[in-house]
Enzyme design. Sequence first.
Site, PDB file in Angstrom:
ATOM      1  N   HIS A 171      -5.279  14.489  -6.116  1.00  0.00           N
ATOM      2  CA  HIS A 171      -6.278  13.500  -5.693  1.00  0.00           C
ATOM      3  C   HIS A 171      -7.402  14.157  -4.895  1.00  0.00           C
ATOM      4  CE1 HIS A 171      -6.836   9.076  -4.225  1.00  0.00           C
ATOM      5  NE2 HIS A 171      -7.987   9.723  -4.192  1.00  0.00           N
ATOM      6  N   HIS A 182      -5.659   2.449  -6.653  1.00  0.00           N
ATOM      7  CA  HIS A 182      -6.023   2.344  -5.237  1.00  0.00           C
ATOM      8  C   HIS A 182      -5.786   0.880  -4.865  1.00  0.00           C
ATOM      9  CE1 HIS A 182      -9.009   3.168  -1.757  1.00  0.00           C
ATOM     10  NE2 HIS A 182      -8.509   1.960  -1.576  1.00  0.00           N
ATOM     11  N   HIS A 193      -2.523   7.169  -2.137  1.00  0.00           N
ATOM     12  CA  HIS A 193      -2.586   7.163  -0.662  1.00  0.00           C
ATOM     13  C   HIS A 193      -2.004   5.926   0.031  1.00  0.00           C
ATOM     14  CE1 HIS A 193      -6.179   4.932  -1.659  1.00  0.00           C
ATOM     15  NE2 HIS A 193      -6.891   6.013  -1.954  1.00  0.00           N
ATOM     16  N   ASP A 227      -6.630  13.472  -1.070  1.00  0.00           N
ATOM     17  CA  ASP A 227      -7.761  12.543  -1.130  1.00  0.00           C
ATOM     18  C   ASP A 227      -9.008  13.205  -0.532  1.00  0.00           C
ATOM     19  OD1 ASP A 227      -9.287  10.364  -1.723  1.00  0.00           O
ATOM     20  OD2 ASP A 227      -8.446   9.046  -0.200  1.00  0.00           O
ATOM     21  N   HIS A 275     -17.868  14.341   2.860  1.00  0.00           N
ATOM     22  CA  HIS A 275     -19.152  13.716   3.219  1.00  0.00           C
ATOM     23  C   HIS A 275     -19.764  14.586   4.309  1.00  0.00           C
ATOM     24  CE1 HIS A 275     -18.320   9.928   1.140  1.00  0.00           C
ATOM     25  NE2 HIS A 275     -17.143   9.868   1.730  1.00  0.00           N
TER      26      HIS A 275
HETATM   27  O1  DOR Z   1     -12.089   6.983   2.286  1.00  0.00           O
HETATM   28  C1  DOR Z   1     -12.176   7.195   1.092  1.00  0.00           C
HETATM   29  N1  DOR Z   1     -13.226   7.881   0.582  1.00  0.00           N
HETATM   30  N2  DOR Z   1     -11.240   6.715   0.280  1.00  0.00           N
HETATM   31  C2  DOR Z   1     -11.304   6.824  -1.048  1.00  0.00           C
HETATM   32  O2  DOR Z   1     -10.430   6.337  -1.735  1.00  0.00           O
HETATM   33  C3  DOR Z   1     -12.466   7.482  -1.660  1.00  0.00           C
HETATM   34  C4  DOR Z   1     -13.221   8.291  -0.748  1.00  0.00           C
HETATM   35  C5  DOR Z   1     -14.533   8.864  -1.185  1.00  0.00           C
HETATM   36  O3  DOR Z   1     -14.675   9.140  -2.375  1.00  0.00           O
HETATM   37  O4  DOR Z   1     -15.401   9.080  -0.372  1.00  0.00           O
HETATM   38 ZN    ZN Z   2      -9.693   8.909  -3.299  1.00  0.00          ZN
END
Ligand code: DOR
Ligand code: ZN
Length: 449
Positions: free
Chosen positions: A55, A172, A220, A301, A305
């Site tokens: 993931h 999810h 998750h 996961d 960012h």
């Molecule tokens: O917090 C998250 N950010 N949860 C997710 O399932 C996806 C992810 C993202 O892609 O930024």
């Molecule tokens: Zn994710």
Amino acid sequence: MFIRSTRIFIDGKLRPACLSIHTGRIGGVHSYTYMKEDALDAGDWMILPGAIDVHTHMREPEKPRKEDFTTGSQAAVAGGVTTFFDMPCYRSPCTCTVGDLAAKERLASTKSICEFGFHFGATNENSDLVKRLQPHSLKGFTYDNHSPLYLTHAGFSRHFAAFDAKKPFIVHCEDEETLCANRKKFTEHEKIHSPEAELKSVKEINSLARKFKRRVHFAHLTLAASVRAAKIGNSMIKPLLPNEAERPFLTCEVTPHHLFLSTDDLKKLKGYGMVNNPLRKKSEVAKLWKMLPHIDMVASDHAPHSPADKAAGAPGFPGVQTMAPLLLHAVVGKKLKINEAVRLLSSGPAKAFTISRKGKIAPGYDADLMVFDPADSWKVDASTLFSKAGWSPYEGWTLRGKVLGTILRGEQVFWDGEILVKPGFGELVQRSPKIGSERLVLRKHSKER
Ligand code: DOR
Ligand code: ZN
């Protein structure tokens, strides 16, 4: 090539051995003294199977300024991960068409330095395509994440019927109605994305999976109660094929951040603590640790960012480079057994996602290895991590043990802080051939757990 150590993870335990490696695969497991001169001597360092992270969000082609297949795979191997799976992007191109998938495969094959695979995206419109294409795995959302991957109940039903019942459908789980109701009452992220929203959705998807007698993988999970709810019905399935006996039809993952962080850390994370599913209370985290024997794997996961995006409220944590180090830190601290860590990091994901020749150190398997020194330690410093994210929720943590090197198909890809191979070294991971599309057969008299 030969590699030897006093602690190689073979048949469920660490033991002295010497591995011979031919054309990228483990040729044989020999005695420790089999080859002295020509062997890469790892001394007392542990040699473990490379980790498999099912993931990750590597952000290409959607948002390469956040991550790309080169930086994401460099972060992976620096953290002992030799194979990663990339989730469908949220917006077009979102791995929901044959063209999207082919484009991602082309990009990753020239840019990734380790093995990669893709989960196909399920949308309310593409179940006919899924029926024809039968990808290896599929991903959908139960809540409105402003993406075509948000499926209505009817959308899930169409896909559950169309997609090969023995292949993993990743979900999810957060209940959209509960989230909407919570938004009217609360402003805090953790209260909106509440435990009740997760649990309700897990229960619904579990009963739909049983109705359709199909394999589902729950992404998750953050609560012991969700793990229990996700797994209801596993004992009801009668294996169709001999190798099916070992593979439950309902599987789940937990992330390192839901094991190592809690709402108590939100203050320290200074507004960067937002993630879906959210961090939970410390008491819930303790219960989740106790559920580990029922959890099939850990997955990062990895959701990179930038700090600016985080400050603007983007949910998600980078985590592919810190996943195995965190679990092995727990092993060194005697909170987790080494065989449990290896199951969660390597053999568990290989089994659930039917990955050929990986996840284990045995003759015939790919020589994908992590070299780990339990006597060393390191401090997490995001400026030295390979992800473009440039920050880590574990900043400043001292982790016991250290990934010194990573070997992929017999080649050193990472050693002593350095990446040693060029973009394009990674290959598309092989998964077991399609094994028919019969529905799974429900046992008559078995009880639910
Ligand atoms: O917090 C998250 N950010 N949860 C997710 O399932 C996806 C992810 C993202 O892609 O930024
Ligand atoms: Zn994710």
